[in-house]
Design an enzyme around this catalytic site. Structure first.
Site, short mmCIF file in Angstrom:
data_model
loop_
_atom_site.label_atom_id
_atom_site.label_comp_id
_atom_site.label_asym_id
_atom_site.label_seq_id
_atom_site.Cartn_x
_atom_site.Cartn_y
_atom_site.Cartn_z
N GLU A 49 -1.46 -1.22 2.88
CA GLU A 49 -1.16 0.02 2.16
C GLU A 49 0.16 0.55 2.70
OE1 GLU A 49 -4.24 2.89 2.54
OE2 GLU A 49 -5.76 1.63 1.59
N ASP A 76 -3.24 14.30 3.98
CA ASP A 76 -2.95 13.61 5.24
C ASP A 76 -2.94 14.55 6.43
OD1 ASP A 76 -2.55 10.90 4.31
OD2 ASP A 76 -0.80 11.68 3.26
N TYR A 88 -11.87 2.62 -2.76
CA TYR A 88 -11.57 3.12 -1.41
C TYR A 88 -12.55 4.26 -1.12
CZ TYR A 88 -8.54 4.75 2.47
OH TYR A 88 -8.02 5.13 3.68
#
Length: 278
Positions: free
Chosen positions: A52, A63, A178
């Site tokens: 990734e 994040d 994911y």
């Protein structure tokens, strides 16, 4: 090899080997273009099965501090979406088999232009996209055009994605699913192995796609625990933190940074590869 076939071929090979894969995340251009390319090129030999590649962005809302800092370092060093694609092009000069997934946010892609971006991504050798701020209700923006051009669109499922929501999440997902194993930002903590196993089992009742598990995996032991129950373990913040630890006081790469990062990836890969043999 075309984009979807690279992902499918890799997970088929992993199934044939009877093991899970290691998915590694790094931010494109962190801490600079040359070092980033050296790390990227070294990841497959170190044991990364899928890569990734983060697209640097000024407002990465999902994040944590480690990846936020990596994005700022990359942007300061001149990273752009075009240069991210150039990085993939350079990687493909030496590696035609390792899947590369671009991960990030929609704003840079929108600014670049969706059609122009997808064409350039395919030319560079990108296999799939993870765009965390585009829900299924916005599939017409990027997901459906990507699928039409042959670029996989990997969707995130979380602990709060219930059975009513899951069909919408999975409807246009391709490549793999994911699973975000914790609620919150990257690098914020880790989930219990039993909770991950139950979540993966639930996802498999809804899809035949491989399930990769990420967020909070920061050691070979945690990677191994995930690899026992999922199709892949995703490690991001821990790798990005190794990059940060190898910078000198001026923020420049210190001696041995690339080797240290790749050595850590090798240990993660060893954990994943040995997980089902124990």
């Amino acid at each position: 090899m075309s984009a979807p076939s690279r992902i499918a071929a890799r997970f088929a090979a992993l199934r044939a080997e009877g093991r899970a894969g290691l998915v590694t995340f790094v931010t494109a251009g962190d801490p600079d273009a040359a070092t980033s390319l050296a790390i990227l090129r070294g990841l497959p030999a170190a044991g990364a099965d899928v890569i990734e590649l983060g697209m640097p962005f000024t407002d990465p809302m999902a994040d944590g501090p480690a990846i936020q800092a990596a994005g700022l370092r990359a942007l300061k060093a001149g990273a752009t979406l075009r240069r991210t694609l150039d990085l993939v092009t350079a990687f493909r000069q030496e590696d035609q088999s390792t899947p590369i997934i671009l991960m990030g946010y929609y704003n840079p892609i929108y600014s670049f232009g969706v059609d122009r971006f997808l064409t350039a991504a395919l030319e560079a050798g990108v296999d799939g996209l993870i765009v965390v701020d585009l829900p299924p209700e916005e599939d017409a923006e990027l997901c459906l055009p990507a699928l039409a051009k042959g670029v996989s669109f990997i969707r995130l499922a979380t602990p709060t994605t219930d059975d009513r929501r899951l069909p919408a999440v999975l409807a246009n997902t391709s490549g793999f699913v994911y699973y975000v194993s914790i609620t919150g930002i990257t690098g914020a903590g880790s989930a219990e192995a039993g909770d991950i196993a139950a979540a993966v089992a639930r996802l498999r009742r809804h899809t035949d796609l491989p399930v990769a598990v990420g967020f909070g995996i920061n050691s070979p032991e945690r990677a191994a625990a995930v690899a026992r129950v999922a199709d892949a373990a995703v490690v991001g913040s821990a790798i990005v933190s190794r990059i940060a630890a190898g910078l000198d006081g001026a923020g420049m790469p210190g001696p041995g940074l690339v080797e240290d990062v790749l050595g850590f990836v090798r240990r993660l890969a060893d954990g994943v590869r040995e997980a089902r043999r124990v």
